[in-house]
Design an enzyme around this catalytic site. Structure first.
Site, PDB file in Angstrom:
ATOM      1  N   GLY A 119       0.814  -1.202   0.000  1.00  0.00           N
ATOM      2  CA  GLY A 119       0.000   0.000   0.000  1.00  0.00           C
ATOM      3  C   GLY A 119       0.848   1.251   0.000  1.00  0.00           C
ATOM      4  O   GLY A 119       1.788   1.400  -0.790  1.00  0.00           O
ATOM      5  N   ASP A 157      -3.235  -4.678  -9.237  1.00  0.00           N
ATOM      6  CA  ASP A 157      -3.210  -5.234 -10.592  1.00  0.00           C
ATOM      7  C   ASP A 157      -2.302  -4.400 -11.483  1.00  0.00           C
ATOM      8  O   ASP A 157      -1.547  -4.926 -12.314  1.00  0.00           O
ATOM      9  CB  ASP A 157      -4.620  -5.273 -11.176  1.00  0.00           C
ATOM     10  CG  ASP A 157      -5.610  -5.938 -10.245  1.00  0.00           C
ATOM     11  OD1 ASP A 157      -5.201  -6.846  -9.497  1.00  0.00           O
ATOM     12  OD2 ASP A 157      -6.794  -5.545 -10.261  1.00  0.00           O
TER      13      ASP A 157
END
Length: 315
Positions: free
Chosen positions: A229, A259
């Protein structure tokens, strides 16, 4: 060429709020959008936008409205006819970038449809450099479905088989790793800890990720790209590891960021970039995706121009 499989595609509906979500209340939305989603489709969209050939394989009924949205994405696809329809996922984002997701179950594939999907992937892999198996499995699919696909592809193409990346979680990831030895996995830190059955020390998360991932690579996987993150990402290979920091961005939606990070890695690897540069490219693409609303495929113009600090990790 990069081939992706999305066994459980989704119509991603994103609702943007002008204020934080208030559970149990009526709120007006500031904006909304629909995107053809599913992890493999997201990867293929990013790769295609970068000018690299990609083919997205997916199950799709001829009368499924999902096909209309997918057509607008401009992807090369290989569609396997099924009776059910793709699911819809709802994402709610607020001005601070806080994301709330509601994921619906997808269509159940019968044995004939499942076999046809595997066959379609095998044939699509002719001449491919990478095969990406990404996302959740459709309801009722066996946990070792990706293992079946990997063995079928390698059995058909032998030494000419593409490298295989797996981006899923839970038992599907465990089966792929311990039964089929993929070339790359892309978990986040929680998925990595669950897979390895080991805790991660949050006091030095990159170093902890390296230690845990090295219990898997190279014995069970070729490499692990672990997304953290806002803390960046870690790449772990048989030779060691690297950590790259994430740039400062305004987060619009985190859906599809992982992705896009995987797509960035594959683009750099396909260009024969060194390992550290592959990781930096992954972070740039993942950060770019998080700065865009909905499930959009970042393009070169969307990539942050900041320097991405990268450092080697050592056990």
């Amino acid at each position: 060429m990069i081939v992706t499989l999305t066994a459980n595609p989704s119509l991603d509906r994103t609702v943007t709020l002008a204020a934080p979500l208030r559970a149990g209340e009526v709120q007006s939305a500031a904006a909304s959008r629909e995107d053809a989603g599913g992890k493999g489709i997201n990867v293929a969209r990013v790769v295609t936008a970068a000018g690299v050939p990609a083919v997205a394989v997916l199950p799709l009924a001829a009368d499924d409205p999902f096909g209309i949205v997918l057509n607008s994405a401009g992807l090369a696809t290989r569609r396997v006819g099924i009776k059910g329809h793709a699911r819809a996922n709802l994402t709610i984002t607020d001005p601070a970038g806080v994301t709330t997701k509601l994921n619906l179950p997808g269509a159940v594939l019968d044995p004939v449809e499942t076999s046809a999907l595997v066959d379609a992937v095998v044939e699509a892999c002719a001449g491919a450099r990478w095969l990406v198996l990404a996302g959740s499995l459709p309801p009722g699919a066996a946990d070792d479905f990706y293992v079946t696909v990997i063995r079928a592809v390698r059995g058909r193409w032998g030494s000419a088989a593409p490298k295989i990346a797996v981006d899923t979680s839970g038992e599907a990831l465990r089966a792929a790793v311990f039964e089929a030895h993929p070339d790359l996995i892309k978990p986040n830190e929680d998925e990595l800890a669950e897979l390895a059955g080991l805790p991660l020390d949050a006091t030095d998360l990159p170093q902890a990720v390296l230690a845990v991932a090295r219990t898997l690579a190279p014995e069970h996987v070729g490499a692990a790209l672990v997304t953290l993150g806002a803390l960046g990402s870690v790449l772990v290979t048989s030779d060691g590891g690297y950590v790259a920091e994430a740039p400062r961005i305004r987060v619009r939606s985190t859906v599809g960021a992982g992705d896009s990070a995987l797509a960035g890695y594959l683009l750099a690897e396909s260009a024969s970039a060194p390992e550290a540069e592959r990781l930096v490219t992954a972070v740039r693409y993942g950060s770019a995706a998080a700065s865009l609303p909905g499930t959009q495929a970042p393009r070169a113009a969307d990539l942050p121009g900041d320097d991405i600090p990268v450092a080697a990790l050592h056990l």
